[in-house]
Every structure is written in C-alpha cells, then in structure tokens.
Design a protein around this motif. Structure first.
Motif, PDB file in Angstrom:
ATOM      1  N   LEU A  68      34.763  47.223  41.468  1.00  0.00           N
ATOM      2  CA  LEU A  68      35.131  48.169  40.411  1.00  0.00           C
ATOM      3  C   LEU A  68      33.964  49.048  39.974  1.00  0.00           C
ATOM      4  O   LEU A  68      34.141  49.955  39.160  1.00  0.00           O
ATOM      5  N   GLY A 119      35.423  46.151  33.784  1.00  0.00           N
ATOM      6  CA  GLY A 119      36.363  46.926  34.584  1.00  0.00           C
ATOM      7  C   GLY A 119      37.350  47.689  33.723  1.00  0.00           C
ATOM      8  O   GLY A 119      37.665  48.849  34.002  1.00  0.00           O
ATOM      9  N   LEU A 169      41.870  48.140  45.394  1.00  0.00           N
ATOM     10  CA  LEU A 169      41.821  47.198  44.282  1.00  0.00           C
ATOM     11  C   LEU A 169      42.120  45.771  44.713  1.00  0.00           C
ATOM     12  O   LEU A 169      41.484  44.823  44.246  1.00  0.00           O
ATOM     13  N   LEU A 203      45.469  48.947  38.233  1.00  0.00           N
ATOM     14  CA  LEU A 203      44.288  48.240  37.739  1.00  0.00           C
ATOM     15  C   LEU A 203      44.679  47.096  36.816  1.00  0.00           C
ATOM     16  O   LEU A 203      44.134  45.984  36.917  1.00  0.00           O
ATOM     17  N   SER A 238      31.751  48.925  34.920  1.00  0.00           N
ATOM     18  CA  SER A 238      31.327  47.848  35.819  1.00  0.00           C
ATOM     19  C   SER A 238      29.997  48.154  36.480  1.00  0.00           C
ATOM     20  O   SER A 238      29.192  47.244  36.722  1.00  0.00           O
ATOM     21  N   LEU A 284      35.501  41.057  41.136  1.00  0.00           N
ATOM     22  CA  LEU A 284      35.680  42.425  40.655  1.00  0.00           C
ATOM     23  C   LEU A 284      34.452  43.295  40.918  1.00  0.00           C
ATOM     24  O   LEU A 284      34.253  44.329  40.277  1.00  0.00           O
TER      25      LEU A 284
END
Length: 679
Positions: free
Chosen positions: A158, A130, A337, A100, A135, A155
């Motif tokens: 997330l 995140g 991810l 991450l 999120s 993102l």
C-alpha cells in the motif's frame, strides 16, 4: 523538442457547462493493456522474484498512467472552468475505497486467526496507515521494501497507493492555484518534475529508504504522465529533427519537417521503443541496485512513450489492446490489492518461502478475487448515480475499519484470542523488551541528547561499577547480566554503540559518530571495574578493511586493560538461517507448518565464522588476561545450533536473543563468574 506550429495552440474553449463525463479522456484499451503489463510485472516479481528480478518497476508504470489520466481530467476541468474539488475527490473515493475496504477487512479477519499478537498489532498499525494513505511514511521508518522482514507484512504494497493519493491531494490544489495566478500549468509541472528528479538522484545512495518511499522523490514519475496529458489536452504536435528548404519549382522556399512525432512511422517507433525500455527494466533491475535513481527512467520513459504513441501504434494495437490484456487491466487495481496479502500470509503460515505450487495458487486466487471484486463491488459503486450516498457509506465503512484497527493496536494485538493463547509464553519471546523510563533517566543523567546516544543504568541514582558496551548484541544481554550483577551489589551500565572499537570511521553513521564518546566514558569513568564488550561485528583479515578492524579491536582491548579494567569479550550467538517464530504453531490455521526441529546445521554456523574465529583466537592469545563469555556454546552441539532449549525460545528474531534467552544467558554467565571466583 519544438512545437509543430509557430506558437503554442490556445487552451480548449472555456465551457463552464461541460458535463463532468466530458472531462475524462477518451477510453483507450491500450492503456488498460499497459495496466495489465504493470500489474503482472509486480505480481510475478512478488511470487517469483528470481524469474522477473525487475518486476517491481511495474509500480513506476502505474505512476505514469495515473499522472496521465488524472492530469488529463484536471487540466481540462481547470481550463474549462468546470473543475470542482468536491466532485474530483468524490470520484476518487468511489474509485479507491470499495476494493481497499474489502481487502483491509479481509486482511484483518484472516490475521485474527493467523497472526501472533505482535504481528497483529503491527497489522493494526498498517491498516491505519493504509486507510489514511500514509503507508509510505510508516514503512519509511521501518525496514526497507526489499528486506526479508518486509515479506511478512501483508499490507506492504500500500506504500505506492499512499504516494498516488498524496499526489491526488496536493497536485490539484497546486495546479488550480497556478492557473488562478496565470502561471503555466506545463511550466509548473516541468519545474516540479525536475526538482523531484534531482531529489531522487541526490538521495538514492545516501538515504535509500527515504528516497524509495518519499513522494518528493517519486512525484516526477507521475508528472511525466501529467506533462504528456497537457500536450494531449492541448493537441500540441511536436517534431524532432531538422527542417529543410524546398528545392523544386513548385515548393521553392518552403520548409518541411523531416521527423514529425505525430507521424504513424514515428508513433510505431515510439511504441516499440517503449516496450523495449520496459523489457529492459524488467530484465536489468535488481533489488540490490539503488532504486529509483536513474534506473527508474527505464520504466517511466517506456510507459510515457507507449502512452504518447497512441492506441493505433504497432505494439499498442497488437499487444496492449488484445482482450486478455484489457481484461487484466480492468481488474489491475483489485489484483494489485489482493495479491500481496495472499503471498505474505502464505509465507507466514508456511514459516518461510512457500512452495512454487502454493505461490501459483495464491496468484490464481488473487485473480479470481480481483475479478469478483471488480464485478460485484467496484462497478456497482463507481458510478455517479446516488454518488453522495455512496461516498457517505464508503467513508463510514472506512472509519469503522480505522476504529477496529486502532483497537487492535491499543489492545497489543489482542493476545487473548483463542487462536494464539496456547503458546502465549513463547510468543512473548518474539517481542523486544525495553525499559524506556530507565533509558530516559540514564540519558538525562549523562546529558545524552540525541537518538544515537543510548544507555541504561540499573540503579540510576548510583554510580556504575560494571559497563556493558556494544551494539544490539550487547543490548540482548542486558537483562540477564543486570540480574547477576545486582545480586553481587554491583550496578550495571549499558552504552549502546555501533562498532564498539576505537578509531573506526563513522561514514556518516550517527551511532558510530557517538561511539568514541562512549568508549571514552568506558576508559575514564571512575568506579568502573569491569567492561564487557558484545557486538555482532565479525573479524576478518583478508583485506585492508579487515586488518584495520582487527587493529581497532586490539587497540580498544589494550587501552581498557591499561586503564585497569577487567575485560570480558562476548563470543556472539549464531545467526539462524530461519525465523524463530516458525518454531511456534499457529493454532488458528489448521494447515500451518512448524519448524519442528527449530535448529540449523552446525556447519552453517562454522562457515559463517570461518574468517572470524582465527582472528578472534589470535587476539585472545595476545591478551591472555581477557575473559571470554561464549554465548554460542550453549546453543550448539556437534551437529546443530538450536533456537529453542526445552520450552524456552532463545531468539526473538534470527540473530537476537529473546528476553528469556537473555535471562538464560545471564544464569550461565553467573555460573561462569562464580566458578572463576571459586564460589
């Protein structure tokens, strides 16, 4: 469903000295294969949504897997007396943080070169969310997961990690407290599961965004896995069906199970059924269907059956345990991810949907990065050796990212970056301009207390003389009209509504509920000489709702005229079929594309108003004294409708005027009024 034995087996014998490694369930290659199925579903959906419309259900498969694996660790640890919160969360840090941190850092680095200030500022917000595993709550308040704007949030994905981590934070505490008080963990899990599923069903239609992102309406999916983990840890064998008395001489009076869940035959059937349910989810689910709701049962039950079937069941053995599936499962977390930032940045750089070739390359690049992340980052940092040092370093790295992200947000996306300064003025056109202090003063003057009662008043100490009423398509004319009317000694008042017509049903919408009060003010406030109505609403007459809409607008105009108001109706701007930020070059990315034409065919606009225009013209014939301010005319010629006039970007998104576009329209309005008055 009934236990195979007459009573539930006791928990595993207490063993406080059990090593931590023994608390983990035995490795199952088929679960890694199930991870592969989940991540591939999500990746293919994001890259080619038309090819796999229900691929987003892969996240729900992940939820069940997480609930099963973490549930197995927690239940065994708590009941053996060897569970330690510090050890548990340290393992989560070593498992979650390395990949991450790398992806968040890479996203911010690429954003430095590729994103405009407003986009980079939003990225800073999403990095903070995140890193804090919230999120889902941030996105809850923004546009929905399936909205077009979501496709350019690097993102966005997330949100699911946030829900999982919130489960990991809260559930161990609840389970430990229940165990300490002698409450059955199974009973607790079942009660919370049922409540969560009920919240999901109750909210999915009325509050779709909240239901999608809220852990309260999602935790039931993980608890399916947790219940399965409880049965697995306690080795509870179950059967479905009837029992029969033996009839032969040797077994007279005995009862035998006809359909035992633990048999090889039933496990194979469960395995096949699980695959079929997941395939049904991938094929039948659509972004426009209310999800999760009852639809989420397809992937959840499918994943539960596959895990329950065991590693030797038919599909688990032949499909999920093959080397390719297991390899993809091992890199599933970093692949998840990496894939979405690459696809989102490709869309941003290409100013729209990238070509199939670009999307394929993005997916392949994500796989390579995922494998490198797994081998070079995850594996070295996941082990318990030097665990405290690893946790401290990872926590420090995450805090450093948080500090940078906070600076990006506080610095408004750092507009002084060399990669964005060359078209800084046009970039400002992409940002909504709001005078919050004026809005607060106006609301205080008129006693507006709720979020749904919005107003602006050019000179709050004076009574208004001109009223602009409408939705956000009224707001995007405020600056230009305010400038004109101020020059004429007038005081413009803006009242924000939903559909600004009398007699419209509110259907539970807060803004529409406030609209009748706003219209009453328009009719009864002394000193108001002119009322300008501007809305995104399009008229039509091909069904009963459309006829009622036209009648409501007609009655609103009639009452305004009867109250002695001069009425001006705004003919709305064209809705673009592209994002206007695509008109601006991203200097930091050499191969970024720009919509050079920055226009759409006039035929698209004409088609969009094909039903609206006849009803509009009929209303104007009925009320010839009504003025019209046509905001579409200056943007369209015979062939195209333009998003940019000269160097002025007229739009901030595909249907709202920018601040400079607002001022431009104000100048045209001033000329129209001056011509009308012979000035």
């Amino acid at each position: 469903m009934t236990p195979h034995t007459s009573s539930l087996p006791a928990a595993l014998p207490s063993s406080p000295a059990t090593p931590a490694s023994m608390l983990h369930p035995a490795y199952r290659a088929d679960i890694d294969g199930l991870r592969a199925l989940a991540v591939l579903s999500v990746v293919l959906y994001h890259a080619f949504p038309a090819r796999l419309p229900g691929g987003f259900a892969g996240v729900d498969i992940f939820f069940v897997i997480s609930g099963f694996l973490i549930g197995s660790i927690l239940i065994a640890g708590v009941e053996q007396g060897s569970f330690r919160f510090g050890d548990f969360y340290a393992r989560r840090v070593r498992r979650i943080f390395p990949a991450l941190i790398l992806v968040l850092a890479a996203t911010m680095l690429f954003g430095w070169f590729a994103l405009f200030p407003d986009e980079y500022k939003m990225l800073g917000t999403h990095v903070l969310a995140g890193a804090g595993f919230v999120s889902n709550f941030f996105l809850w308040s923004e546009v929905g997961y399936f909205d077009t704007a979501a496709e350019t949030k690097p993102l966005l994905h997330l949100w699911s990690l946030g829900i999982e981590e919130q489960f990991y934070i809260v559930w161990p505490v609840l389970m430990w407290l229940a165990w300490r008080r002698g409450v059955s963990v199974l009973r607790l899990a079942l009660v919370v599961l049922v409540l969560s599923f009920a919240i999901n069903l109750a909210g999915v239609h009325k509050f779709p965004s909240a239901t999608f992102y809220s852990p309260a309406s999602r935790v039931w999916e993980m608890l399916f896995g947790t219940v399965l983990a409880y049965l697995s840890v306690h080795r509870i064998r179950l059967f479905i069906g009837a029992r029969r008395h033996g009839h032969d001489h040797d077994h007279a009076g005995e009862r035998t199970t006809l359909f035992e869940l633990g048999s090889a035959r039933v496990r194979n059937m469960a395995s096949v059924a699980g695959v079929l349910l997941i395939m049904a989810a991938l094929a039948l689910l659509r972004a426009d269907r209310h999800f999760p709701g009852g639809w989420a049962l397809l992937p959840v039950l499918g994943a539960t059956l596959l895990i329950a079937a065991g590693p030797q069941a038919l599909c688990n053995r032949l499909l999920l345990s093959n080397r390719v599936a297991v390899w993809l499962g091992l890199i599933s977390y970093p692949l998840y991810l990496w894939h979405w930032p690459l696809l989102a940045f490709a869309r941003i750089v290409e100013s729209g949907l990238p070509s199939a070739k670009v999307r394929v390359c993005a997916v392949l690049a994500a796989m390579v990065l995922a494998w490198l992340t797994y081998r070079l980052v995850e594996r070295p940092l996941r082990g318990a050796r030097n665990g405290r040092i690893k946790v401290a370093v990872l926590a420090a790295a995450m805090l450093a990212l948080v500090a940078v992200a906070a600076a990006i947000y506080a610095g408004n996306g750092w507009p002084q970056r060399a990669s964005v300064v060359d078209n800084a003025l046009q970039q400002q056109d992409l940002v909504i301009v709001e005078d919050k202090a004026n809005a607060a003063a106006c609301k205080q003057r008129y006693g507006f207390a709720s979020l749904y009662e919005y107003c602006l008043l050019d000179q709050p100490a004076r009574d208004p003389t001109v009223l602009l009423i409408g939705d956000s398509h009224g707001y995007h004319l405020v600056a230009g009209l305010t400038r004109y009317y101020r020059s004429q000694g007038e005081n413009l008042w803006y009242l924000g509504t939903r559909t600004p017509f009398l007699g419209m049903p509110d259907r539970g919408d807060g803004y529409q509920k406030a609209t009748p009060m706003m219209l009453k003010l328009a009719l009864e406030t002394p000193g108001i000489k002119t009322v300008i109505v501007s809305t995104n609403v399009k008229l039509y007459t091909y069904n009963a709702d459309g006829v009622a809409l036209v009648a409501a607008m007609r009655e609103t105009v009639r009452q305004l005229l009867a109250a002695g108001r001069e009425v001006i109706l705004v003919y709305d701007v064209p809705a673009l079929d592209f994002e206007p930020r695509g008109c601006l070059r991203r200097a930091g990315v050499a191969n970024s594309r720009t919509n050079i034409d920055c226009a759409m065919p006039r035929a698209v606009f004409d088609q969009n108003v094909a039903a609206h225009k006849p009803a509009w013209d009929a209303l104007l014939r009925e009320f010839p004294q009504v003025q019209v301010f046509d905001t579409a005319a200056p943007l369209c010629d015979a062939k195209r409708c333009h998003a940019m006039i000269g160097t002025t970007l007229m739009y901030r998104d595909n249907h709202h005027l920018s601040y400079r576009g607002d001022l431009y329209m104000g100048e045209l309005f001033a000329r129209q009024q001056q011509a009308r008055r012979g000035k």
